[in-house]
Design an enzyme around this catalytic site. Structure first.
Site, mmCIF file in Angstrom:
data_model
loop_
_atom_site.group_PDB
_atom_site.id
_atom_site.type_symbol
_atom_site.label_atom_id
_atom_site.label_comp_id
_atom_site.label_asym_id
_atom_site.label_seq_id
_atom_site.Cartn_x
_atom_site.Cartn_y
_atom_site.Cartn_z
ATOM 1 N N ASN A 1 42.042 34.136 28.296
ATOM 2 C CA ASN A 1 41.048 33.692 29.278
ATOM 3 C C ASN A 1 39.698 33.397 28.883
ATOM 4 O OD1 ASN A 1 40.431 32.768 32.265
ATOM 5 N ND2 ASN A 1 39.398 34.473 32.389
ATOM 6 N N PHE B 1 41.176 43.448 24.998
ATOM 7 C CA PHE B 1 42.015 43.391 26.200
ATOM 8 C C PHE B 1 42.025 41.789 26.626
ATOM 9 C CE2 PHE B 1 40.091 47.666 26.410
ATOM 10 C CZ PHE B 1 41.408 48.641 26.497
ATOM 11 N N CYS C 1 36.737 45.840 36.474
ATOM 12 C CA CYS C 1 37.396 45.786 37.570
ATOM 13 C C CYS C 1 37.230 47.238 38.375
ATOM 14 C CB CYS C 1 38.690 45.328 37.849
ATOM 15 S SG CYS C 1 39.863 46.260 36.638
ATOM 16 N N CYS D 1 40.468 36.336 61.272
ATOM 17 C CA CYS D 1 42.106 36.463 61.027
ATOM 18 C C CYS D 1 42.570 37.451 62.219
ATOM 19 C CB CYS D 1 42.099 37.125 59.667
ATOM 20 S SG CYS D 1 43.978 37.548 59.538
#
Length: 440
Positions: free
Chosen positions: A302, A297, A397, A71
């Site tokens: 999902n 949660f 996370c 990049c």
């Protein structure tokens, strides 16, 4: 003030911001652009009482894992921190960060290290928040991520981690916003890429004119995108064309499911890794058809809905009423409403009495935000052996809060950390996703 003197430094390791770590005159030095085992010349950019910050000027002895960032904006744009490091080495660093957090914060060691989950390293980011700024000195509007360590918007013309068709929109979006009636009152554009539609949600702090709306329609037709508008908070987001209300969805083919969502809903940014993560989580739970499972949660379901295809009953609990409603809608849409129930609750304020009132669960999945699940960990630690699920899978996370919660489970409740491993949800960034398994 930056120090003009160049200092030779031996780089010992790498932190999660992609900075090399060295020592100089008894202080830790964080060196931007340096990699472990390298010898570099760097100048000090900031001095603090306990550490210094430096920027690399020349590599005297390069690492064998150094690579050329593809990049052109790497080093300025803050979206990526590790493009100069081979992807396999990035993943090894994240795995080590997870193990170090478990050892030093939680004082616990996994009995098994799971193979790291990895997927595509470019074009993976299907969710993004692009900042928008009108900057006269730069010739007009900028659209992109913020500069590294600064509040300015990077002057980006492409982005390798976004899907190619979204990357190609960065320059056209500049021209579009420049031509609107209030280019200095548009702070951001949310990107959400589904299987069949790409949605751009325009945050505008002033009402749009009829001419603005016409420009948006023309842009949508030309670039095959769907516009949503957000005049105030996330709850005000709505499609420019009401028929596009259900345009966003992603498939989970292994379970015959199609998950519907809106641009402001939380979904994982990396669809390939998300599918692999669901598969691993369900396998680690060691499910039986007669099981009753909790998904805490749970978001928009999902994990809950894939679980419901394999077990007798799933209870999904989530703090967001919007996501609970979305999960219920999808459960009904896919014929799973009798197996998957959803309820709204603040899981940061629960205790063991609440957990006991829910009844026995054979297995439990926990997928908290960065704050972790401390209250749940404390509640689980107090359950008697007969009250405990046979397995808990924790998707994290944030290694620090996972380690904290693992320490609570282990030291206060005697739970064993059976396994843990890294998940490379965000290649080239400092973000560490992980998964852990606990047994009573």
């Amino acid at each position: 003030m930056p120090d003009a003197i160049l200092y030779p430094l031996e780089i010992e390791s790498l932190d999660l911001e992609g900075q090399g770590i060295a020592h100089h005159e008894g202080k830790v030095v964080f060196v931007e652009g340096a990699l472990p085992s390298e010898r570099v010349l760097a100048h000090i950019t900031r001095r603090k009482p306990s550490f210094d910050k430096a920027r690399i000027e020349r590599v005297l002895r390069p690492s064998s894992q150094r690579t050329t960032p593809p990049c052109p904006h790497f080093g300025v744009c803050g979206g990526c921190a590790m493009q100069h490091l081979e992807p396999a080495a990035q993943l090894a660093i994240k795995q080590r960060a997870l193990e170090d957090a478990l050892q030093h914060i939680g004082k616990v060691k996994p009995q098994q290290i799971l193979p790291a989950l990895q997927g595509p390293t470019w074009g993976y980011r299907y969710r993004a928040r692009l900042s928008v700024r009108y900057v006269a000195k730069k010739g007009g509007v900028l659209v992109g991520f913020r500069e590294r360590g600064r509040s300015y918007v990077a002057d980006m013309r492409e982005c390798r981690v976004l899907p190619p068709h979204v990357s190609q929109l960065l320059m056209p979006l500049r021209g579009l916003v420049q031509g609107l009636s209030c280019p200095d009152r548009i702070p951001q554009i949310e990107v959400a890429v589904g299987d069949e539609a790409t949605v751009l949600c325009l945050r505008h702090m002033e009402a749009l004119t009829d001419s603005d709306i016409a420009h948006l329609h023309q842009f949508a037709i030309k670039h095959n995108i769907v516009w949503w508008l957000q005049p105030k908070g996330p709850e005000t987001a709505h499609p420019l064309n009401p028929d596009d209300i259900d345009a966003l969805a992603y498939a989970l083919p292994a379970y015959g499911l199609r998950m519907h969502y809106r641009p402001a809903d939380f979904t994982q940014v990396n669809p390939a890794i998300n599918q692999a993560l669901i598969s691993r989580a369900l396998a680690l739970l060691q499910l039986q058809p007669t099981d009753r499972v909790a998904d805490l949660f749970c978001g928009l379901g999902n994990f809950s809905l894939p679980l419901a295809t394999q077990v007798r009953e799933v209870l999904g609990i989530e703090g967001s009423s919007t996501l609970v409603a979305r999960a219920r809608e999808d459960a009904a849409r896919q014929g799973l409403e009798n197996r998957a129930r959803f309820t709204e609750l603040n899981l940061f304020e629960v205790d063991d009495n609440w957990l006991r009132r829910l009844g026995h669960f054979d297995a439990m999945l926990i997928d908290p935000p960065r704050e972790g699940a401390m209250a749940l960990a404390e509640a689980l630690a107090t359950l008697t052996p007969s009250e405990r699920p046979r397995r808990v899978v924790y998707v994290s996370c944030n290694p620090a809060t996972l380690a904290r919660d693992a320490g609570i489970l282990h030291h206060q409740g005697g739970w064993r950390l059976a396994a843990a491993g890294a998940v490379n949800m965000f290649p080239h960034t400092a973000h560490v996703e992980s998964i852990a398994v606990f047994e009573p």
